[in-house]
Write a protein that holds these residues in place. Structure first.
Motif, short mmCIF file in Angstrom:
data_model
loop_
_atom_site.label_atom_id
_atom_site.label_comp_id
_atom_site.label_asym_id
_atom_site.label_seq_id
_atom_site.Cartn_x
_atom_site.Cartn_y
_atom_site.Cartn_z
N ASN A 43 33.40 -79.74 30.45
CA ASN A 43 33.84 -80.33 29.19
C ASN A 43 35.30 -80.75 29.24
O ASN A 43 35.69 -81.73 28.61
N GLY A 44 36.12 -80.00 29.98
CA GLY A 44 37.53 -80.33 30.05
C GLY A 44 37.83 -81.51 30.96
O GLY A 44 38.76 -82.28 30.69
N TYR A 45 37.05 -81.67 32.04
CA TYR A 45 37.32 -82.77 32.97
C TYR A 45 36.77 -84.09 32.47
O TYR A 45 37.45 -85.12 32.52
N PHE A 46 35.54 -84.08 31.98
CA PHE A 46 34.94 -85.31 31.45
C PHE A 46 35.25 -85.37 29.95
O PHE A 46 34.38 -85.18 29.10
N ASN A 47 36.52 -85.63 29.65
CA ASN A 47 37.04 -85.50 28.30
C ASN A 47 38.00 -86.65 28.03
O ASN A 47 38.84 -86.99 28.88
N ALA A 48 37.88 -87.26 26.85
CA ALA A 48 38.73 -88.40 26.51
C ALA A 48 40.18 -88.01 26.28
O ALA A 48 41.07 -88.86 26.39
N LEU A 49 40.45 -86.74 25.98
CA LEU A 49 41.80 -86.31 25.65
C LEU A 49 42.47 -85.52 26.77
O LEU A 49 43.67 -85.67 27.00
N THR A 50 41.72 -84.67 27.45
CA THR A 50 42.32 -83.78 28.45
C THR A 50 41.70 -83.95 29.83
O THR A 50 42.01 -83.17 30.73
N GLY A 51 40.83 -84.93 30.01
CA GLY A 51 40.10 -85.04 31.26
C GLY A 51 40.75 -85.95 32.27
O GLY A 51 41.91 -86.36 32.15
#
Length: 693
Positions: free
Chosen positions: A611-619
């Motif tokens: 969820n963290g890597y494929f993320n618009a804000l933190t990925g």
């Protein structure tokens, strides 16, 4: 906010003396008398005084000159912005009369030993109207035959979606709807849908009044007759009439199992709920519509029945912000001189409407003001806020506001070469009272609280038992730092408040929307226009998941950016300010936990990593958001999972396209999804299986 001066050397007189004495102890141990009466100590203090003066001067050049230059070109520190969310007030019991919660009611998080309470205030007055059950109707889908059996003519057709205008809700009633109110009153079983349930069938529930933004409880008496459906996942959608179309309701609780047992439904109605007319009955209408079932979702083979309906209001929802509104604050009395300034009592000022009034004294109202001064017969003159006084005429009632420091400044007077005095803006007459009608103070990143944390009601509200925020607060940003302003300074000088290249659009957009997490400008191919994509700040849960609706910027933010850029774009250039397209992705993976590793811990850490890597804000590889247009590949998922502590082997990873609205997934055989340059990735319910050794 005026940029503070940096300290290149923070040593002072006493520090220099102490440092010299320590040096003496190391280099000259036979010097043992360090009292102030010793001649050597006197020399040390004399030299420390001289060095202290030099340090004072060094701290003002060259950084002082650089920051002063930034002030001259109009670079000011951005003030903090306030986080916002919706809070729901729950009543202790249904009330026969409307309950009013005043504007500015304070709600807060729980104060702990280490963390102070974070206080929010409601943005408007909230009225919680009562309601009760009034009527019941059903609507058959096209071809079901129920409309003909009822003896009511009219059009038949598939029910419109939540965002579409429903042709059945027209002036004079809903065509082909069947009034079931009398049947229910006589104690008969009322089928909710057609004999053969068809997508588009609908059950209408009429309330005695509309309940905008209300929380309504429906108590239904049902029986186990709607066979074939999964009681935990019935293919049903609840909607409310808003005067133009049917808007979706949020279902907080459903004990009925798809109308198969008696229980309660708790619905959160949209703020646009409006009275409508169905089967010649006017009221606040709701409907439950049967929709197409998903591939793995069973549906009805027989219609469920309703034997009784009870409805009442148990609460309502209103917007709240991490800011306090100050009203009717007197800043002081004008002296009648140009360039006078005042400071509000509660800085910083959160960006919002700042209404400034100047009330001339009684003699000035009768006689009038002199040249270069603004007076009038009105009890209070409303002055206009401007960014600067460059275009202000001598009679313009203008002022500037430094939101960071809360400083209000009136126009200066400049001596021209010929000796004349030129006024940039009017000057309040001597003795006039300067007052701020209202402003907001507060803001900052600490206001981005998680869902369910605003549980403390400060003060009292009649008949209110509790309060909660059902969504996290977003949009809170701390004030800009000096280092950030130093980076922004040269960029501001280059743009000169004009948007020409994509970087100009992005920089100018951030000036008016510092709460936006990302701003990306994409020129349109072969067209004289640009598309500005805005990603708002969001807050993930414990596993890094971000709700899809948190990635949609508020309409007010988009309008503010568009209005600011519209005056700065080239003539003829088209501009579209909108959110990006989000490609939902789901990874289904199998990993093997290492020897001694906890499978449960590995499962949680692996989901958080995906969820963290494929993320618009933190990925993305850099950790500051997934790059626009970057393709999604299973190879990166393998790498992310392999780096998780406790994972010994990644057995298999499969990639699926996912619709974050409907939840439908489609497998991607080649393990690669190409994204358009306007698109970002959105993680949707990754699935993980952990095998233990």
């Amino acid at each position: 906010m005026t940029l503070p001066s940096p300290n290149l050397d923070d040593r002072r007189f006493q520090g220099l003396v102490d440092e010299a004495k320590r040096y003496v102890q190391r280099r000259c141990p036979e010097w043992t008398d360090h009292n102030v009466s010793d001649p050597g100590v006197t020399l040390i203090e004399a030299f420390a005084t001289m060095v202290d003066g030099l340090v004072y001067r060094v701290n003002r050049v060259p950084e002082k000159s650089y920051l002063t230059f930034l002030d001259l070109i109009g670079v000011r520190l951005h003030p903090p912005t306030a986080a916002g969310t919706d809070v729901t007030f729950r009543l202790s019991a249904p009330q026969p009369e409307p309950v009013v919660v005043r504007a500015g009611t304070e709600v807060a998080t729980v104060r702990t030993e280490t963390e102070p309470a974070v206080v929010f205030t409601t943005t408007r007055e909230l009225t919680i109207p009562p309601c009760a059950y009034a009527a019941l109707a059903t609507w058959p889908a096209a071809g079901s035959g129920q409309g003909a059996q009822s003896g009511q003519g009219g059009q038949s057709g598939q029910g419109a979606g939540p965002a579409g205008v429903d042709p059945r809700m027209v002036k004079g009633g809903a065509r082909s709807a069947v009034d079931r109110t009398e049947e229910l009153a006589l104690g008969r079983d009322v089928p909710c849908f057609s004999p053969t349930p068809t997508p588009g069938d609908a059950l209408y529930v009429g309330l005695t009044a509309a309940v905008p933004a209300g929380v309504v409880v429906l108590r239904l008496d049902c029986d186990v007759q709607g066979v074939g459906v999964d009681p935990l996942r019935p293919p049903l959608v609840w909607e409310a009439w808003d005067g133009d179309r049917w808007s979706a309701c949020e279902v907080e609780k459903d004990d009925t199992g798809g109308f198969n047992r008696s229980g309660e439904l708790i619905l959160h109605l949209p703020a646009t709920h409006t009275p409508g007319r169905v089967v010649r009955r006017t009221g606040g209408w709701l409907r439950c519509r049967l929709v197409e079932a998903a591939a793995d979702q069973p549906t009805y083979v027989a219609p469920p029945v309703v034997r009784g309906v009870t409805a009442f209001t148990i609460g309502a929802t209103v917007g709240a912000e991490h800011a306090e509104r100050i009203t009717d604050e007197v800043l002081g009395t004008a002296e009648g001189v140009p360039g006078q300034s005042f400071t509000v009592s509660r800085p910083p000022v959160v960006p919002d409407e700042f209404a400034l009034e100047v009330t001339p004294p009684e003699p000035a109202r009768a006689v009038g003001a002199g040249a270069g001064s603004a007076g009038g017969s009105a009890p209070a003159d409303v002055w206009t806020r401007v960014d600067d006084f460059a275009h202000s005429a001598p009679d313009d009632r203008h002022f500037t506001l430094d939101e960071g420091t809360g400083r209000v400044e009136f126009g200066p007077a400049v001596r021209e070469r010929d000796g004349s005095i030129r006024h940039f803006g009017a000057v309040p007459v001597k003795g006039a009272s300067v007052r701020v009608r209202s402003y907001r103070t507060g803001g900052g990143a600490q206001g981005n609280v998680a869902r369910g944390t605003l549980r403390v009601l400060r003060g009292t509200a009649p008949f209110v038992a509790r309060v909660e925020n059902r969504r996290p607060a977003v949009g809170g940003v701390d004030g800009e730092t000096v280092d950030s302003a130093r980076i922004r300074g040269p960029l501001t000088l280059r743009t000169l408040q004009r948007a020409v290249v994509p970087q100009d659009y992005e920089l100018l957009a951030r000036e008016v929307a510092p709460d936006a997490a990302r701003v990306h400008c994409v020129p349109e191919d072969g067209e004289a226009g640009v598309r500005l994509l805005v990603v708002p700040s969001g807050r993930g849960d414990a596993h890094g998941r971000i709700a899809f609706d948190e990635l949609i910027p508020p309409p007010g933010t988009l309008e503010r950016i568009a209005r600011h850029l519209d005056a700065r774009r080239p003539i003829g250039a088209r501009l579209a300010v909108e959110p990006p397209y989000y490609m939902g992705v789901t990874f289904v993976a199998t990993v093997q936990a290492g020897r001694g590793a906890s499978a449960e811990r590995v499962h949680e850490d692996a989901l958080t990593a995906l969820n963290g890597y494929f993320n618009a804000l933190t990925g993305g590889p850099s950790g500051d958001g997934w790059p626009f247009g970057r393709p999604v590949q299973t190879g990166e998922a393998y790498a992310v999972l392999q780096r998780v502590a406790g994972v010994d082997l990644v057995d298999d990873v499969r990639l699926y396209r996912a619709d974050p609205v409907t939840g439908q997934r489609t497998e991607v055989p080649d393990g690669r999804i190409a994204l358009d340059r306007h698109a970002l990735v959105f993680s949707y319910e990754h699935q993980l299986r952990v095998r233990e050794v």
